[in-house]
Design an enzyme around this catalytic site. Structure first.
Site, PDB file in Angstrom:
ATOM      1  N   CYS A   1       6.668 -48.623 -19.712  1.00  0.00           N
ATOM      2  CA  CYS A   1       5.431 -48.045 -20.238  1.00  0.00           C
ATOM      3  C   CYS A   1       5.506 -46.539 -20.078  1.00  0.00           C
ATOM      4  O   CYS A   1       6.608 -45.973 -19.996  1.00  0.00           O
ATOM      5  CB  CYS A   1       4.201 -48.649 -19.569  1.00  0.00           C
ATOM      6  SG  CYS A   1       4.079 -48.362 -17.783  1.00  0.00           S
ATOM      7  N   CYS A  34       0.842 -48.703 -14.245  1.00  0.00           N
ATOM      8  CA  CYS A  34      -0.180 -49.678 -14.665  1.00  0.00           C
ATOM      9  C   CYS A  34       0.436 -50.877 -15.395  1.00  0.00           C
ATOM     10  O   CYS A  34       0.539 -51.976 -14.837  1.00  0.00           O
ATOM     11  CB  CYS A  34      -1.235 -49.014 -15.560  1.00  0.00           C
ATOM     12  SG  CYS A  34      -2.156 -47.689 -14.762  1.00  0.00           S
ATOM     13  N   ARG A  35       0.859 -50.670 -16.652  1.00  0.00           N
ATOM     14  CA  ARG A  35       1.267 -51.817 -17.474  1.00  0.00           C
ATOM     15  C   ARG A  35       2.623 -52.394 -17.094  1.00  0.00           C
ATOM     16  O   ARG A  35       2.752 -53.616 -16.906  1.00  0.00           O
ATOM     17  CB  ARG A  35       1.268 -51.413 -18.962  1.00  0.00           C
ATOM     18  CG  ARG A  35      -0.112 -51.145 -19.502  1.00  0.00           C
ATOM     19  CD  ARG A  35      -0.047 -50.429 -20.834  1.00  0.00           C
ATOM     20  NE  ARG A  35       0.464 -49.072 -20.669  1.00  0.00           N
ATOM     21  CZ  ARG A  35       0.731 -48.230 -21.667  1.00  0.00           C
ATOM     22  NH1 ARG A  35       0.540 -48.625 -22.912  1.00  0.00           N
ATOM     23  NH2 ARG A  35       1.176 -47.021 -21.423  1.00  0.00           N
ATOM     24  N   SER A  36       3.659 -51.547 -16.994  1.00  0.00           N
ATOM     25  CA  SER A  36       4.997 -52.119 -16.736  1.00  0.00           C
ATOM     26  C   SER A  36       5.135 -52.705 -15.329  1.00  0.00           C
ATOM     27  O   SER A  36       5.802 -53.739 -15.180  1.00  0.00           O
ATOM     28  CB  SER A  36       6.123 -51.140 -17.070  1.00  0.00           C
ATOM     29  OG  SER A  36       6.066 -49.966 -16.306  1.00  0.00           O
ATOM     30  N   ASP A  92      -3.112 -48.878 -23.144  1.00  0.00           N
ATOM     31  CA  ASP A  92      -3.028 -48.082 -21.919  1.00  0.00           C
ATOM     32  C   ASP A  92      -4.387 -48.130 -21.199  1.00  0.00           C
ATOM     33  O   ASP A  92      -5.388 -47.665 -21.732  1.00  0.00           O
ATOM     34  CB  ASP A  92      -2.686 -46.637 -22.311  1.00  0.00           C
ATOM     35  CG  ASP A  92      -2.483 -45.738 -21.108  1.00  0.00           C
ATOM     36  OD1 ASP A  92      -2.814 -46.154 -19.980  1.00  0.00           O
ATOM     37  OD2 ASP A  92      -1.992 -44.616 -21.307  1.00  0.00           O
TER      38      ASP A  92
HETATM   39  P1  4NP Z   1       0.931 -46.841 -17.657  1.00  0.00           P
HETATM   40  O1  4NP Z   1      -0.453 -46.016 -17.601  1.00  0.00           O
HETATM   41  O2  4NP Z   1       1.762 -46.186 -18.736  1.00  0.00           O
HETATM   42  O3  4NP Z   1       0.495 -48.208 -18.049  1.00  0.00           O
HETATM   43  O4  4NP Z   1       1.534 -46.750 -16.300  1.00  0.00           O
HETATM   44  C1  4NP Z   1      -0.478 -44.630 -17.453  1.00  0.00           C
HETATM   45  C2  4NP Z   1      -0.371 -44.068 -16.194  1.00  0.00           C
HETATM   46  C3  4NP Z   1      -0.435 -42.692 -16.039  1.00  0.00           C
HETATM   47  C4  4NP Z   1      -0.584 -41.894 -17.153  1.00  0.00           C
HETATM   48  C5  4NP Z   1      -0.676 -42.453 -18.412  1.00  0.00           C
HETATM   49  C6  4NP Z   1      -0.625 -43.832 -18.560  1.00  0.00           C
HETATM   50  N1  4NP Z   1      -0.664 -40.469 -17.000  1.00  0.00           N
HETATM   51  O5  4NP Z   1      -0.868 -39.781 -18.007  1.00  0.00           O
HETATM   52  O6  4NP Z   1      -0.521 -39.972 -15.876  1.00  0.00           O
END
Ligand code: 4NP
Length: 155
Positions: free
Chosen positions: A9, A14-16, A126
């Site tokens: 991700c 979060c997702r991965s 996201d």
């Molecule tokens: P993920 O979510 O891609 O599912 O881990 C996010 C975590 C942090 C950020 C963006 C998405 N960020 O911009 O810091």
């Protein structure tokens, strides 16, 4: 034969990691830990070394998944040598992965939700900037797609 799966991700918090923990649990329940290796990574470096987001950890724990030992890392070109499946959570991640993948990569590079039973679901949204419900939605999508992925691997 051994199969390796990398979930990707943006932030790898979060997702991965949710997909990592859920799919790992499914693999364990099927007693296939020796045959299927699981990992996760992010295309962005902001959270390297951090544990998953507390909201992701709490939502996963409520369904029996332990994400506490996972730590964020950035995806690298070497991952294409090490993983048979590189699965992106959304189109933006997939585009970044396609741009860095070696031309001779022979594994499966695609969207994780291609393994979801609902053909119109393409992306895991996201949840980072939203409320807690977003993390449960991630789990719903990831649990269903994980079952499809395990079926695809085991045949
Ligand atoms: P993920 O979510 O891609 O599912 O881990 C996010 C975590 C942090 C950020 C963006 C998405 N960020 O911009 O810091």
């Amino acid at each position: 034969m051994s199969t390796s799966v990398l979930f990707v991700c943006l932030g790898n918090i979060c997702r991965s990691p949710t997909a990592h923990g859920v799919f790992q649990e499914l693999v364990k329940a099927a007693d296939l830990q020796d045959r299927i290796q699981v990992d996760s990574a992010g295309t962005g470096a902001w959270h390297v070394g951090e544990a998953p987001d507390q909201r992701a950890t709490a939502a996963a724990r409520a369904r029996g998944y332990d994400l506490s030992s996972l730590r964020a890392r950035v995806v690298s070109v070497a991952d294409f040598s090490n993983f048979d499946y590189v699965l992106a959570m959304d189109q933006q991640n997939l585009g970044n992965l396609q741009a860095m993948a070696p031309a001779d990569y022979r594994g499966h590079l695609g969207l994780f939700l291609d393994f979801h039973s609902h053909p119109l679901l393409r992306e895991v949204p996201d949840p980072y900037c939203g409320g807690n419900a977003g993390f449960d939605q991630v789990l719903d999508l990831v649990e269903e797609a994980s079952r499809g992925l395990l079926k695809a691997i085991t045949g």
